[in-house]
Enzyme design. Structure first.
Site, PDB file in Angstrom:
ATOM      1  CB  ILE A  87      11.095  49.851  33.081  1.00  0.00           C
ATOM      2  CG1 ILE A  87       9.967  50.864  33.311  1.00  0.00           C
ATOM      3  CG2 ILE A  87      12.383  50.553  32.658  1.00  0.00           C
ATOM      4  CD1 ILE A  87      10.201  51.785  34.490  1.00  0.00           C
ATOM      5  CG  LEU A  88      11.826  45.833  28.286  1.00  0.00           C
ATOM      6  CD1 LEU A  88      11.648  45.694  26.776  1.00  0.00           C
ATOM      7  CD2 LEU A  88      11.796  44.460  28.956  1.00  0.00           C
ATOM      8  CG  ASN A 102       6.239  54.421  24.924  1.00  0.00           C
ATOM      9  OD1 ASN A 102       5.432  53.486  25.019  1.00  0.00           O
ATOM     10  ND2 ASN A 102       6.376  55.327  25.867  1.00  0.00           N
ATOM     11  CG  HIS A 104       3.697  59.066  28.008  1.00  0.00           C
ATOM     12  ND1 HIS A 104       3.859  58.110  29.004  1.00  0.00           N
ATOM     13  CD2 HIS A 104       3.463  60.237  28.659  1.00  0.00           C
ATOM     14  CE1 HIS A 104       3.738  58.700  30.178  1.00  0.00           C
ATOM     15  NE2 HIS A 104       3.499  59.982  29.993  1.00  0.00           N
ATOM     16  CB  ALA A 137      18.597  54.209  28.013  1.00  0.00           C
TER      17      ALA A 137
HETATM   18  C1  GRF Z   1      -2.155  53.787  26.215  1.00  0.00           C
HETATM   19  O1  GRF Z   1      -2.781  54.908  26.762  1.00  0.00           O
HETATM   20  C2  GRF Z   1      -0.663  54.002  26.086  1.00  0.00           C
HETATM   21  O2  GRF Z   1      -0.324  55.321  25.851  1.00  0.00           O
HETATM   22  C3  GRF Z   1      -0.178  53.620  27.444  1.00  0.00           C
HETATM   23  O3  GRF Z   1      -0.949  52.491  27.787  1.00  0.00           O
HETATM   24  C4  GRF Z   1      -2.230  52.586  27.161  1.00  0.00           C
HETATM   25  C5  GRF Z   1      -2.461  51.285  26.435  1.00  0.00           C
HETATM   26  O4  GRF Z   1      -3.825  51.114  26.111  1.00  0.00           O
HETATM   27  N1  GRF Z   1       1.248  53.405  27.417  1.00  0.00           N
HETATM   28  P1  GRF Z   1      -4.293  49.856  25.254  1.00  0.00           P
HETATM   29  O5  GRF Z   1      -3.803  48.594  25.975  1.00  0.00           O
HETATM   30  O6  GRF Z   1      -3.692  49.986  23.902  1.00  0.00           O
HETATM   31  O7  GRF Z   1      -5.788  49.924  25.230  1.00  0.00           O
END
Ligand code: GRF
Length: 192
Positions: A87-88, A102, A104, A137
């Site tokens: 976390i930056l 991002n 998720h 943030a």
């Molecule tokens: C993904 O599921 C992403 O959503 C999460 O970390 C995982 C990264 O997978 N933040 P990879 O390194 O791209 O295989």
């Protein structure tokens, strides 16, 4: 558009992003990882900004400044976080406000945080998924650009479910980045 990708792990999303032909100019990582190897094999510049502390003495602001400098070296104007596990400090978002993405592995706003897949499984939901959003943030927050549902199957483990989600991410993330770039470039053209 010059993209910098941040990784910490296996880098399968990075691989999909590179395969989609998106203009990635640098891949930066907080630790040695497969993501950096993938970048190097594909001839993309790499920056290892190694995080040396995971304890309470971690200098988050100082570390964040190093990541900013590494990306600025490559004149990055869009940052893509692809499994980056540090976390930056908010100064990072201020530097690239609205231009940090991002992905998720859950349907935000449900199951924020580092254990999203395990939390979804433990909650017993029938459907989870992935979300691509503009980072702010606040952790795992910010305007949603795209979401895709993924069913939970009986007998799923955290690993099997995460892998099914990542299959969806590897399609959704590159397509969403492409759409955002097209939109930004279109807006810039209209502004002359
Ligand atoms: C993904 O599921 C992403 O959503 C999460 O970390 C995982 C990264 O997978 N933040 P990879 O390194 O791209 O295989």
């Amino acid at each position: 558009m010059r993209i910098g990708v941040l990784v910490s792990g296996t880098g399968s999303n990075l691989e999909a992003i590179l395969s989609a032909g998106l203009p990635v100019v640098v891949v930066a990582a907080d630790r040695p990882c497969r993501g950096l190897q993938i970048a190097a094999e594909r001839g993309v510049a790499t920056e290892l900004v190694e995080r040396t502390s995971f304890g309470t003495d971690f200098d988050r602001l100082g570390y964040t400044k190093s990541v900013v400098a590494a990306l600025e070296n490559h004149r990055v104007d869009l940052v893509v976080m692809a499994g980056f596990m540090t976390i930056l400090d908010p100064i990072f978002i201020e530097r690239w406000d609205g231009r940090v993405l991002n992905s998720h592995p859950a349907l935000l706003p449900e199951f924020k945080g580092a254990h999203a897949v395990a939390d979804a499984l433990a909650a017993g939901v029938a459907v989870t998924g992935c979300t691509v959003h503009i980072a702010t943030a606040e952790l795992d927050d910010g305007p949603v650009l795209a979401r895709q549902e993924v069913p939970v199957e009986s007998g799923d483990t955290v690993e099997s479910l995460h892998e099914r989600i990542k299959v969806a991410e590897r399609r959704l993330y590159p397509a969403t980045i492409r759409a955002l770039i097209d939109r930004i470039e279109h807006e810039e053209q209209q502004q002359g």
